[in-house]
Design a protein around this motif. Structure first.
Motif, short mmCIF file in Angstrom:
data_model
loop_
_atom_site.label_atom_id
_atom_site.label_comp_id
_atom_site.label_asym_id
_atom_site.label_seq_id
_atom_site.Cartn_x
_atom_site.Cartn_y
_atom_site.Cartn_z
N PRO A 159 -37.09 -20.19 -80.76
CA PRO A 159 -35.41 -19.70 -80.80
C PRO A 159 -35.05 -19.37 -79.37
O PRO A 159 -35.87 -18.84 -78.25
N LYS A 160 -33.64 -19.30 -79.18
CA LYS A 160 -33.08 -18.68 -77.98
C LYS A 160 -33.25 -17.10 -78.10
O LYS A 160 -33.32 -16.67 -79.24
N ASN A 161 -33.06 -16.58 -77.13
CA ASN A 161 -33.43 -15.20 -76.86
C ASN A 161 -32.43 -14.68 -75.48
O ASN A 161 -32.25 -15.52 -74.77
N LYS A 162 -32.43 -13.13 -75.44
CA LYS A 162 -31.63 -12.75 -74.53
C LYS A 162 -32.38 -13.28 -72.96
O LYS A 162 -31.69 -13.26 -71.89
N ALA A 163 -33.77 -13.45 -73.05
CA ALA A 163 -34.41 -13.59 -71.74
C ALA A 163 -34.27 -15.13 -71.32
O ALA A 163 -34.30 -15.23 -70.06
N ASN A 164 -34.07 -15.93 -72.27
CA ASN A 164 -34.08 -17.30 -71.97
C ASN A 164 -32.73 -18.09 -71.97
O ASN A 164 -32.79 -19.50 -71.91
N TYR A 165 -31.69 -17.31 -72.43
CA TYR A 165 -30.55 -18.25 -72.46
C TYR A 165 -29.19 -17.09 -72.40
O TYR A 165 -29.21 -16.06 -72.66
N THR A 166 -28.57 -17.78 -71.60
CA THR A 166 -27.38 -17.04 -71.46
C THR A 166 -26.33 -18.14 -71.00
O THR A 166 -26.49 -19.21 -70.45
N ALA A 167 -25.09 -17.65 -71.33
CA ALA A 167 -23.92 -18.55 -71.12
C ALA A 167 -23.76 -19.16 -69.45
O ALA A 167 -23.81 -18.23 -68.77
N LEU A 168 -23.58 -20.29 -69.22
CA LEU A 168 -23.40 -20.64 -68.19
C LEU A 168 -22.05 -20.14 -67.54
O LEU A 168 -21.13 -20.51 -68.12
N THR A 169 -22.20 -19.64 -66.43
CA THR A 169 -20.80 -19.06 -65.77
C THR A 169 -20.90 -18.92 -64.18
O THR A 169 -22.00 -18.55 -63.70
N PRO A 170 -19.96 -19.36 -63.48
CA PRO A 170 -20.16 -19.29 -62.00
C PRO A 170 -19.99 -17.73 -61.75
O PRO A 170 -19.98 -17.32 -60.37
N LEU A 171 -19.68 -16.91 -62.51
CA LEU A 171 -19.49 -15.44 -62.14
C LEU A 171 -20.79 -14.96 -61.51
O LEU A 171 -20.99 -14.19 -60.69
N TRP A 172 -21.73 -15.17 -62.11
CA TRP A 172 -23.26 -15.05 -61.61
C TRP A 172 -23.43 -15.56 -60.07
O TRP A 172 -24.19 -14.61 -59.30
N PHE A 173 -22.72 -16.52 -59.81
CA PHE A 173 -22.85 -16.91 -58.13
C PHE A 173 -22.43 -15.74 -57.42
O PHE A 173 -23.19 -15.63 -56.14
N LEU A 174 -21.43 -15.13 -57.70
CA LEU A 174 -20.97 -14.11 -56.88
C LEU A 174 -21.82 -13.07 -56.87
O LEU A 174 -22.11 -12.38 -55.71
N GLU A 175 -22.42 -12.43 -57.80
CA GLU A 175 -23.51 -11.38 -57.89
C GLU A 175 -24.61 -11.74 -56.98
O GLU A 175 -24.82 -10.88 -56.38
N ARG A 176 -24.73 -12.98 -57.05
CA ARG A 176 -26.24 -13.45 -56.33
C ARG A 176 -25.76 -13.34 -54.84
O ARG A 176 -26.66 -13.08 -54.26
N ALA A 177 -24.54 -13.97 -54.39
CA ALA A 177 -24.00 -14.14 -52.78
C ALA A 177 -24.23 -12.53 -52.52
O ALA A 177 -24.55 -12.27 -51.52
N TRP A 213 -19.22 -5.65 -65.37
CA TRP A 213 -18.54 -6.97 -65.84
C TRP A 213 -19.64 -7.47 -66.89
O TRP A 213 -20.65 -7.46 -66.69
N LYS A 214 -19.26 -8.35 -67.98
CA LYS A 214 -20.07 -8.99 -68.88
C LYS A 214 -20.05 -10.72 -68.52
O LYS A 214 -19.05 -10.98 -68.60
N PRO A 215 -21.06 -11.31 -68.59
CA PRO A 215 -20.90 -12.75 -68.79
C PRO A 215 -20.17 -13.25 -69.99
O PRO A 215 -20.42 -12.50 -71.12
N PRO A 216 -19.49 -14.30 -70.22
CA PRO A 216 -18.84 -14.66 -71.49
C PRO A 216 -20.06 -14.77 -72.57
O PRO A 216 -21.15 -14.85 -72.35
N GLN A 217 -19.74 -14.38 -73.52
CA GLN A 217 -20.61 -14.54 -74.97
C GLN A 217 -20.96 -15.95 -75.04
O GLN A 217 -22.19 -16.30 -75.55
#
Lengths: 551, 551
Positions: free
Chosen positions: A10-28, A187-191
């Motif tokens: 199954p999917k779980n919090k560790a291996n699945y998250t909605a794809l969103t470009p917002l993470w790029f900013l946190e990474r940068a 902030w939270k990534p989209p559900q």
């Protein structure tokens, strides 16, 4: 033979998250906190600062009850606030709606109403434009008008009087607004990756603009594939000549965060501005409409810096001269005319013909084809048989906002219908021949209005031309040309000129393609300079059908 | 304020498809049909040919009832068949299980049984190895053994005798097998992006290998981000020194199709092979374990071609010298020690210290952190506080096959637990200090076995060393060192040598870190050369606890 276990994890919090470009900013902000993220005149923000400013924005918006399902409009040129809005607004769960600054008040009134806009972030230069729009909305509302909150951006070289006026009208200054927000906002990534991230209205070549809805997943995939197909590397320095309000700057807004690159803002695109940005900031890439390229190439010598200090990559989209092609509905460019080394040795005109084609699908677009408008089957790859260009994949929009009819049409038979007509060449590359709604059907045969227009422009007296269908008693439809003559042409004998032009066309195209009517005058255009064919169609209708002539 | 319409637009066939790297192959065949896709010795396949061969393979497998839920094992070095298997197997809906060719028959027997393998594609060199494995499986099965179909690949320089033998045993020759398939096979993308694409077993440092299950979505995202973080452009020429059976070649198998690049196969990695591939094929990139780099750098002059004709990019992963770091569980590398321009001017040893760190998250890994093993909270970014390295995101595996216990542990509290211990530096970069199961807890304090080992290796008599926990009556655990001495060392007085080494350690580390026991002899290793710490732990156990000494 098959075992289920292999698919049952199954999917779980560790291996699945909605794809969103917002993470790029946190990474940068983590990887390159001190690297320049956004440069605008004398102002520079690092990636850490940009991240903090975006979190402040998200926080401030959330305090105004803006969240999932809300829409925030941005009416501003390519300035830091517009860039920040692309992250800050989705970070609080809302949808960004960047509005074309060249639209008029009544169109903007329509957009703000249609999108049920909660807040408008507006550059001070455009404050009165928004005010006018709100007046129109209020008038039409018959007393039920709940005006959006206005946040006004005081850009460099700001007109202080205009700013003071805006603040007097109850607007909040953008930097003040940011200060009210928390730089550590959680902030939270989209559900759900299907959550909407952006709304953009199609240009007003037709009477009622359609609201294209894009999602986080598509924006994420587009951000990864734009640099891939273009060979844009980590740390690219990108000059903003393409407006961010055009389809979120073809998603280069988010892509730059993925690349930890640097955004060079440009309030107004001038040749001087472009050349000095290249020299000063070491710009490596920019995107430009043909008209911008024209400006750069034809700049006055005192505005240029030549030879350029380094190679600059340019991505351009437009009609006929494109290397990439796409629509708002596909997050910007979704096909690319991939160059092949074996073309290097071909004659220049052959190269020009090859590169003029719209090409092949983007890495993240899963299907691209040309299908028969009659049978729905793919056309043969013969470079001749016309059909509609269709697409399928993850960088196709969610749909048009509140427009089920259009959505049904646009997504018929599991394809996104681009509305563009084209051919497929033997090498699989596609080439646009016309907009499907612009095609003229004469005696059951398709006529490409674009090809007729192109031929017309070769006539020495013609400045520009547009061709639409006019009712025809014999053929159903026939081409009707609207022509603007060059200033120096003697316009006293229009009848003679019209016949001259038809004669010229006869030498260039099949007889049934030749316009049966030629009308002279200026062409109606949108705020962005596109010819409004629907207006011309109205005029053609007023002319009545072409009469059946006894032969 | 919120409106639902903006999120209510549904998915449909035109705007949503499961993310899968299989599309990359179809695209490469369309965009660059004649470009070299796979080169192996005198054989070359174009992208169109590769696509057709993969479709043939998928078709042939489907005819053998291989489909969704089936597993197909590949036991072969870096040859075209291994590359094709990465597409052909998933194209029929099945899961590829590339097996390490250096494993022994009984381990392979375990893997084939655990994965319920339907078909084995095996290079002729490894046919008898597979035969031996099947014998073991049969013996253990007590009569219920349904042997997998064997497809044998006759590679260049093939041992004809061995091939004839394999065919005699009922195996099908790979090219024959392809011929039985349809080159126009209508493969379908997975219905669900969560569908499994690959299964790979963790290396046998522990007693029972775990089956890491990867999905189409992750393979797709990894294929896009590998080139992005590495600056690998369209058309890259990639040399296969990294085995494809190692975590699908860190997903570079699929990434090369996304890039429409060229795969240069290499049956065996030799310095000569690497240098001549670079010179002959214009190799632009390769990945290499430190041992491979070693081979290249220390090659005999007659095997090298120097100076190199062009810059070649190398990505390397390993312990302590890594620029990238990752696990099978994260599709290969998932962190990268992103270089910063400001490091350019630092002293070499500072640079070495900075680049030795494992760094920051990949573009497609959404979270990376170091958390306290006690509280589960992130450790401070002080470069000192140790914790477990944890990850979260879309390039984390689905889970271990048929291993709910391990899955529960590994995914506890919504993190993927890497099992590696490390610190977080002030700049957010992480650095590995040890494997969590290798950590020694002495008197409640953590001891990094890696750091003790590194110090031991500086002793002039030590060739290699491994340190594990030994029970200790006073401290709970204390370090026990297993040491291989250099050949030239006089080994007659081991007691004296042991005390010498402990004395040496005392000068290098805190007293409680100093091994209380030193055992001499060769170190037990896996087929891939990793030290088997579980064997050493067993030996340490046999020694019994370190006795309490009256002070």
């Amino acid at each position: 033979m098959a075992i289920r276990d292999i698919d049952d994890l199954p999917k779980n919090k560790a291996n699945y998250t909605a794809l969103t470009p917002l993470w790029f900013l946190e990474r940068a902000a983590t990887v390159h906190p001190t690297r320049k993220a956004v440069v605008h005149g004398s102002r520079t923000y690092t990636w850490l600062q940009t991240y903090q400013r975006c979190r402040r924005l998200a926080s401030a918006l959330a305090k105004c009850s803006v969240g999932a399902g809300s829409t925030v409009a941005v009416i501003a040129p390519n300035i830091p606030a517009t860039y920040e809005a692309h992250f800050g607004i989705p970070m609080c769960g809302a949808v960004i709606n960047p509005v074309n600054i060249r639209l008029n008040a009544s169109t903007i009134a329509f957009l703000l109403g249609h999108s049920q806009c909660a807040i408008v972030i507006v550059d001070q230069e455009f404050f009165t434009l928004v005010e006018d729009s709100l007046k129109i909305m209020k008038e039409k509302s018959q007393g039920h008008f709940n005006p959006p909150l206005l946040v006004v951006v005081a850009d460099e070289a700001c007109d202080l009087e205009a700013l003071r006026y805006a603040l007097g009208q109850g607007a909040i200054e953008y930097e003040k607004f940011l200060e009210s927000g928390d730089p550590d906002f959680a902030w939270k990534p989209p559900q759900d990756k299907w959550q909407s991230i952006a709304l953009g209205y199609t240009s007003c070549t037709t009477a009622s603009p359609k609201g294209v809805v894009l999602h986080h997943r598509g924006a994420y995939l587009m951000s990864l594939s734009n640099p891939l197909v273009w060979g844009m590397n980590e740390g690219a320095i990108y000059l903003w000549t393409l407006p961010m309000f055009h389809c979120n700057g073809w998603c280069f807004t988010w892509a730059l965060a993925a690349l930890c690159g640097t955004n060079i803002c440009l309030r107004q695109v001038t040749a001087k501005g472009v050349y000095s940005a290249i020299a000063k900031h070491g710009v490596t890439h920019f995107c430009a409409a043909p008209v911008v390229l024209n400006t750069i190439v034809n700049a006055a010598p005192e505005d240029t810096i030549l030879p350029l200090p380094h190679v600059v990559h340019i991505m351009t989209a437009g009609f006929r001269v494109t290397h990439t092609y796409g629509l708002s509905e596909t997050y910007g460019p979704s096909t690319i005319c991939a160059w092949k080394p074996e073309w290097d040795s071909l004659p220049t005109d052959t190269q020009a013909r090859l590169i003029a084609r719209q090409g092949v699908r983007y890495t993240t677009l899963e299907c691209l084809d040309v299908i028969s408008t009659k049978t729905g089957e793919p056309v043969p790859g013969d470079g001749k048989t016309m059909g509609e260009i269709v697409m399928r994949g993850n960088i196709v929009m969610k749909g048009y906002l509140k427009n089920p009819k259009e959505n049904e049409k646009t997504f018929a038979n599991g394809w996104f219908h681009s509305g563009d007509l084209g051919v497929k060449h033997q090498d699989g590359y596609i080439e646009i021949k016309d907009r499907s709604k612009d095609i003229i059907i004469s005696g059951g045969e398709n006529i490409s209005s674009v090809e007729v227009e192109n031929s017309l422009c070769f006539h020495p007296a013609v400045l520009e031309a547009s061709v639409v269908a006019r009712a025809d008693e014999r053929w159903g439809e026939s081409p009707c040309a609207f022509v603007t003559l060059k200033p120096e042409v003697n316009k006293s004998d229009e009848q003679w000129l019209a016949e001259e032009i038809m004669k010229f066309c006869k030498s260039k195209m099949p007889a049934y393609w030749v316009p049966k009517s030629v009308v002279f005058g200026p062409l109606p255009k949108t705020a962005t300079g596109k010819i409004q064919k629907h207006v011309l169609r109205g005029k053609a209708q007023q002319l009545g059908p072409v009469k059946l002539r006894k032969l």
